[in-house]
Write an enzyme that holds these catalytic residues in place. Structure first.
Site, PDB file in Angstrom:
ATOM      1  CG  HIS A 100      41.494  43.281  34.022  1.00 31.54           C
ATOM      2  ND1 HIS A 100      41.954  44.165  34.971  1.00 31.54           N
ATOM      3  CD2 HIS A 100      41.682  43.886  32.815  1.00 31.54           C
ATOM      4  CE1 HIS A 100      42.409  45.255  34.363  1.00 31.54           C
ATOM      5  NE2 HIS A 100      42.244  45.106  33.064  1.00 31.54           N
ATOM      6  CE1 TYR A 141      43.308  36.810  37.592  1.00 33.50           C
ATOM      7  CE2 TYR A 141      43.266  36.384  35.225  1.00 33.50           C
ATOM      8  CZ  TYR A 141      42.835  37.112  36.322  1.00 33.50           C
ATOM      9  OH  TYR A 141      41.928  38.124  36.175  1.00 33.50           O
ATOM     10  NE  ARG A 181      40.428  42.223  38.673  1.00 35.06           N
ATOM     11  CZ  ARG A 181      40.789  41.016  38.229  1.00 35.06           C
ATOM     12  NH1 ARG A 181      39.889  40.103  37.941  1.00 35.06           N
ATOM     13  NH2 ARG A 181      42.068  40.716  38.083  1.00 35.06           N
TER      14      ARG A 181
END
Ligand code: TPP
Length: 379
Positions: A275, A284, A271
């Site tokens: 998100h 992260y 990805r």
């Protein structure tokens, strides 16, 4: 016979009811993700199919950037982008026949659009509206599912029912790596294998479930290995190689249609965006990781293959990009129009027989709206 004599006669042996069930070896995934682009297998790929995949990838990428921009303009509540994952999205749609069913997750708007759902209708739910926005039966695309993995048992139920009725229908269900930790994933795969239902499970392993990396999600050698525990084949594929994903899914669909039962396909992808527009991925993961995946971009991989083989030139690239711009402009224009909403719709299509409380609330709202309208006319 004395106890001591019985002990003397004891010979170690398997329990009497035990028999080997299936040989696990044919169910195991390959050691490495299957690839086509840039390998010898590419020469066998149909140039017309590659061209179609390329067009859809470019359109898909543009759709993702446009939808993300619409969230910034307040025209869309949320958009889980599939930038970087377009090969999975497009191949899933193209591997199915019209009579088959697609069961997407919230990240799979693009798969729904590639299957023919109107680009604006596909965004209805993400716009904050209360309904799916399209008729699932028309395109045989189930509603985009936000509760993780719940679409999987639905796909199995539909496929099993179709088989019982003698209908020639295959269901393809999409889920993320995080979704494989849900009970629904287990139940769906177990039922699908026991019933030999015509289902294909496509796991897009994009590395993360929001901020949770795969290493914290599972200790399995790969997600494709999970198939063996249920008694179905597991296939591992490069999820950024549109030709490879299309081939693996087409094989799995054919296998299911022929009565061979379900397959679990793990597509290894990434990805690229956060998100959703509400997430900050820099919290992260590092830039170096993202950059490494950008070099393995699905659009780039296919473009290189097509140009390298003389199947696409600069004019061809420009024409495809132009049609993507036209699609994006149209999407912007339509999404910038305020939809005509009737607040009373809140009470429609919920229950066949509304509850007493809902009826009371409905009356209250109707009275409020009538009073407001009267005030408006009086002013
Ligand atoms: C049953 C359920 N639990 C939790 C959530 C909250 N949630 C939304 S997205 C997400 C991560 C899912 O990750 P993954 O399955 O890998 O799919 P991706 O978003 O990467 O496509 C979570 C935990 C949810 N939507 N449904």
């Amino acid at each position: 016979m004395t106890v001591m004599e019985q002990r003397g006669a004891y010979r170690p042996s398997p329990p009497p009811a035990w028999q080997p069930r299936t040989d696990p070896a044919p169910l195991l995934p390959d050691a490495e993700p299957y690839r086509v682009l840039g390998t010898e297998a590419a020469a066998k790929a149909d140039p017309e199919l590659l061209g179609r995949l390329y067009e859809q990838l470019v359109l898909g990428r543009r759709y993702n950037t446009q939808a993300t921009a619409l969230t910034k303009q307040g025209r869309l509540a949320v958009y889980p982008s599939s930038t970087g994952q377009e090969a999975c999205e497009v191949a899933a749609a193209l591997a199915l026949q019209d009579r088959d069913w697609l069961f997407p997750s919230y990240r799979d708007t693009l798969a729904a659009v590639a299957r023919g759902v109107d680009p604006v209708h596909a965004l209805t739910l993400l716009r904050g509206d209360w309904h799916t926005g399209y008729d699932p039966a028309e395109h045989r695309v189930a509603p985009l599912s936000t509760p993780l993995a719940t679409q999987l048992p639905h796909a199995v139920g539909l496929a099993h029912a179709a088989r019982l009725k003698g209908d020639d229908v295959v269901a393809l269900a999409m889920v993320g790596d995080g979704g494989t930790s849900e009970g629904d994933f287990h139940e769906a795969l177990n039922f699908a294998a026991v019933w030999q239902a015509p289902v294909v499970f496509l796991v897009q392993n994009n590395g993360f479930a929001i901020s949770v990396p795969l290493a914290k999600q599972t200790a399995a050698p790969s997600l494709a290995h999970k198939a063996v525990g249920y008694g179905m084949p597991g296939r591992l594929v490069d999820g950024n190689d549109a030709a490879a994903v299309h081939e693996v899914l087409t094989d799995a669909v054919r296998h299911a249609r022929a009565g061979g039962g379900p397959t679990l396909v793990e597509a290894v992808t990434y990805r690229i965006d956060a998100h959703t527009n509400a997430d900050d991925a820099t919290r992260y993961r590092g830039d170096a990781e993202v950059e490494a995946w950008r070099a393995h971009d699905p659009v780039l991989l296919l473009e290189r293959e097509l140009t390298g083989r003389g199947l696409l030139d600069e004019d061809g690239v420009a024409a495809v990009r132009q049609s993507a711009e036209t699609m994006a402009a149209r999407l912007r224009e339509r999404m910038n129009q305020d939809p005509a909403l009737d607040p009373m719709d809140l009470f429609a299509h919920v229950y066949a027989e509304p509850t007493a409380q809902l009826s009371e609330q409905r009356e209250l709202l109707a009275a409020e709206l009538a009073a407001e309208a009267e005030e408006g006319t009086a002013r």
